[in-house]
Design a protein around this motif. Sequence first.
Motif, short mmCIF file in Angstrom:
data_model
loop_
_atom_site.label_atom_id
_atom_site.label_comp_id
_atom_site.label_asym_id
_atom_site.label_seq_id
_atom_site.Cartn_x
_atom_site.Cartn_y
_atom_site.Cartn_z
N ILE A 148 -6.02 -26.44 0.97
CA ILE A 148 -6.76 -27.36 -0.01
C ILE A 148 -6.41 -26.96 -1.39
CG2 ILE A 148 -9.03 -28.27 -0.93
CD1 ILE A 148 -10.25 -28.00 1.80
N GLU A 149 -5.84 -27.71 -2.27
CA GLU A 149 -5.64 -27.27 -3.64
C GLU A 149 -6.80 -27.31 -4.49
OE1 GLU A 149 -2.69 -30.45 -5.05
OE2 GLU A 149 -1.27 -29.78 -3.19
N GLU A 150 -7.66 -28.29 -4.56
CA GLU A 150 -8.78 -28.13 -5.49
C GLU A 150 -9.97 -27.65 -4.61
OE1 GLU A 150 -9.06 -31.83 -7.68
OE2 GLU A 150 -7.11 -31.77 -8.59
N LYS A 151 -10.30 -26.40 -4.67
CA LYS A 151 -11.40 -25.74 -3.81
C LYS A 151 -12.66 -25.82 -4.63
CE LYS A 151 -8.09 -23.02 -1.45
NZ LYS A 151 -6.92 -23.33 -1.78
N ASN A 152 -13.42 -26.79 -4.51
CA ASN A 152 -14.81 -26.27 -5.01
C ASN A 152 -15.74 -25.23 -4.65
OD1 ASN A 152 -16.21 -27.21 -2.50
ND2 ASN A 152 -16.19 -29.27 -3.06
N SER A 153 -16.81 -25.02 -5.20
CA SER A 153 -17.74 -23.90 -4.99
C SER A 153 -17.90 -23.62 -3.40
CB SER A 153 -18.92 -23.91 -5.56
OG SER A 153 -19.68 -22.67 -5.49
N LYS A 154 -18.29 -24.57 -2.89
CA LYS A 154 -18.55 -24.91 -1.58
C LYS A 154 -17.59 -24.33 -0.42
CE LYS A 154 -22.32 -28.13 -2.16
NZ LYS A 154 -22.76 -29.31 -1.85
N ILE A 155 -16.21 -25.19 -0.76
CA ILE A 155 -15.17 -24.97 0.00
C ILE A 155 -14.86 -23.12 -0.16
CG2 ILE A 155 -12.77 -25.39 0.21
CD1 ILE A 155 -13.12 -28.08 -0.31
N ALA A 156 -14.81 -22.74 -1.28
CA ALA A 156 -14.56 -21.39 -1.51
C ALA A 156 -15.64 -20.20 -0.70
CB ALA A 156 -14.74 -20.97 -3.05
N PHE A 157 -16.86 -21.09 -0.82
CA PHE A 157 -17.89 -20.16 -0.01
C PHE A 157 -17.48 -20.12 1.45
CE2 PHE A 157 -21.59 -20.19 2.60
CZ PHE A 157 -22.51 -19.18 2.20
N ASN A 158 -17.04 -21.28 1.87
CA ASN A 158 -16.65 -21.15 3.45
C ASN A 158 -15.59 -20.28 3.81
OD1 ASN A 158 -18.68 -23.39 3.84
ND2 ASN A 158 -17.30 -24.86 3.88
N ILE A 159 -14.31 -20.25 2.75
CA ILE A 159 -13.31 -19.34 2.99
C ILE A 159 -14.05 -17.96 3.01
CG2 ILE A 159 -11.35 -18.37 2.22
CD1 ILE A 159 -10.91 -21.16 0.99
N GLY A 160 -14.66 -17.55 2.17
CA GLY A 160 -15.35 -16.20 1.89
C GLY A 160 -16.02 -15.94 3.43
N CYS A 161 -17.08 -16.97 3.88
CA CYS A 161 -17.52 -16.69 5.19
C CYS A 161 -16.38 -16.23 6.37
CB CYS A 161 -18.47 -17.69 5.48
SG CYS A 161 -20.03 -17.89 4.52
N LEU A 168 -25.14 -20.53 -7.28
CA LEU A 168 -25.47 -20.63 -5.87
C LEU A 168 -25.82 -19.09 -5.33
CD1 LEU A 168 -24.77 -22.71 -3.64
CD2 LEU A 168 -22.27 -21.61 -3.42
N ALA A 169 -27.11 -19.17 -5.18
CA ALA A 169 -27.60 -17.93 -4.71
C ALA A 169 -27.12 -17.17 -3.74
CB ALA A 169 -29.31 -18.17 -4.70
N VAL A 170 -26.76 -18.37 -2.47
CA VAL A 170 -26.33 -18.11 -1.16
C VAL A 170 -24.71 -17.22 -1.38
CG1 VAL A 170 -25.17 -20.08 -0.60
CG2 VAL A 170 -26.18 -18.55 1.21
N ALA A 171 -24.14 -17.74 -2.42
CA ALA A 171 -22.98 -17.10 -2.54
C ALA A 171 -23.01 -15.69 -3.36
CB ALA A 171 -22.00 -17.91 -3.50
N ALA A 183 -12.82 -14.71 -2.38
CA ALA A 183 -13.45 -15.90 -2.06
C ALA A 183 -14.71 -16.30 -2.88
CB ALA A 183 -13.43 -16.28 -0.61
N PHE A 184 -15.73 -15.26 -2.55
CA PHE A 184 -16.90 -15.45 -2.97
C PHE A 184 -16.79 -15.34 -4.51
CE2 PHE A 184 -18.27 -13.82 1.17
CZ PHE A 184 -18.61 -14.89 1.63
N ASP A 185 -15.86 -14.53 -5.32
CA ASP A 185 -16.03 -14.51 -6.53
C ASP A 185 -15.48 -15.85 -7.10
OD1 ASP A 185 -16.38 -11.89 -6.86
OD2 ASP A 185 -14.36 -11.20 -7.01
N GLY A 186 -14.51 -16.61 -6.29
CA GLY A 186 -14.16 -17.90 -6.71
C GLY A 186 -15.44 -18.88 -6.71
N SER A 187 -16.26 -18.68 -5.50
CA SER A 187 -17.35 -19.64 -5.29
C SER A 187 -18.52 -19.54 -6.46
CB SER A 187 -17.95 -19.49 -3.94
OG SER A 187 -19.34 -20.01 -3.95
N ILE A 188 -18.51 -18.23 -6.89
CA ILE A 188 -19.72 -17.76 -8.03
C ILE A 188 -19.01 -18.48 -9.41
CG2 ILE A 188 -20.76 -16.15 -9.19
CD1 ILE A 188 -21.04 -14.56 -6.61
N GLY A 189 -17.59 -18.28 -9.52
CA GLY A 189 -17.08 -18.57 -10.71
C GLY A 189 -17.39 -20.23 -11.00
N LYS A 190 -17.40 -20.89 -9.85
CA LYS A 190 -17.64 -22.37 -9.96
C LYS A 190 -18.93 -22.90 -10.06
CE LYS A 190 -12.98 -23.36 -7.78
NZ LYS A 190 -12.42 -23.99 -9.02
N ASP A 191 -19.78 -21.98 -9.54
CA ASP A 191 -21.19 -22.50 -9.56
C ASP A 191 -22.19 -21.11 -9.60
OD1 ASP A 191 -23.81 -23.26 -9.26
OD2 ASP A 191 -23.47 -24.29 -7.25
N GLU A 192 -22.46 -20.60 -10.98
CA GLU A 192 -23.06 -19.25 -10.98
C GLU A 192 -24.57 -19.39 -10.56
OE1 GLU A 192 -24.08 -20.17 -15.73
OE2 GLU A 192 -22.84 -18.68 -15.12
#
Length: 419
Positions: A32-45, A70-73, A59-68
């Motif tokens: 997926i070219e444009e990964k949003n915070s949730k997709i990056a979170f899934n990759i990290g999991c 997101l506590a679960v990240a 991956a979790f760095d990318g998730s937090i970078g897109k949504d600071e």
Amino acid sequence: MSFVSTLRQWDEAVACVEQRDPDSALRIFLNIEEKNSKIAFNIGCLYLNNDELDEAEKAFDGSIGKDEHLAVAFFQRGVTFYKKERFEESLLDFQQAFKQLRGNQLIDYKPLGLRYKLYACEKQKLFPLVEIRVGLLFKPNKHYVAELEKKDYLGKAKVVSSIVPADEFSGFAPLQPQVDNVPSTPKVPEVLRVFEGAPHTVLYEFVPETKEELAVLPGNIVFVLQKGADNWASVVFNEKRGLVPYNFLEPLDIVTMTSKPVQTSNASQFSGCIVKVHFQFTIAISIAPGQPYGVILQMISSKLKLPASTLTLRFAKEGSDERMIIEDSEMEAVWNSVKDGRLTLWCSMTEGKSVPHEKVVALYSYDSTTPEDLGFKQGNVITVLSKVNDEWLEGQCNGKIGIFPSTFVKALNGDQKCK
């Protein structure tokens, strides 16, 4: 890549996980070219489940970078650091996840597509490491996925004939009979229909317990239709109506791009006094005029996250610059000093202050998430003004004043200027 393509791949990857094929799921997510915070979170999991800890951290760095927020990240990255035995960084991430709960006991991510509840744990107790169950991922919105099916928007051709005698039109549809004296009043845009109420920002997550209540998350914008005497408000959010505690909301000013202002029939219900409070930093609260001293003190205490017993409030009498300590007997004079719906107070602490002008240096960068926070960069020198509690300090750096976690700094040795 279009949103539809991203949504289709996202749904396909989640289906692979449910079919116990995580390798295929990971491959699809990575494509997926444009990964949003949730997709990056899934990759990290998925990486974390495979013990590929370096890739999981990225991956979790990318998730937090897109949504600071997101506590679960933060929580999952903390688990990753824990498994890498980077315990100090793990602790910081767990603390950040706890902060994002904003005083709530849990965050239920089900409305966002993840069937998981992140709970706050009791302090000063030891627990085994809690991990999210393997296979739990953010799923795309089911309503969007349902729209992915191909639809025949054109349908089949149909022969029609005109009911207008002089109609010589040979296109897809005939001319229709014309009506005289058509009113020229334009239709009200749908977006303006939402403004049937006072706009408010949601401050805290609210999990409904009855069918009459409405689930909301911090940052949501709701429109309050009516506020009851029991402190419950009837609101509209995402075209749904329900009840939300009014103290979970904060009034919001919205400037609409229309030539005529939108009138609200119940605007008078929300008239109140804006109280500006000068502390080490400045805050503002909205309160109905005439409230007793104890109510004002408690609201300011909650806003500052400080015990009410440690705070002293002062105000300036009309026609005087002298600041008088507020007591119950002074409340009539306090409310008489209101001008144009605004009141200015001064707040100070009477006890619990730390040694003034203590210098500390930042071990890590800290980004402010609320107006009360003090943001700084790693290596900055901070002047400690007071101790809020065992976990938070109040300080000054780069000309700004706010609170920050005590674990982000250490005592400064030697004379070093603030960067």
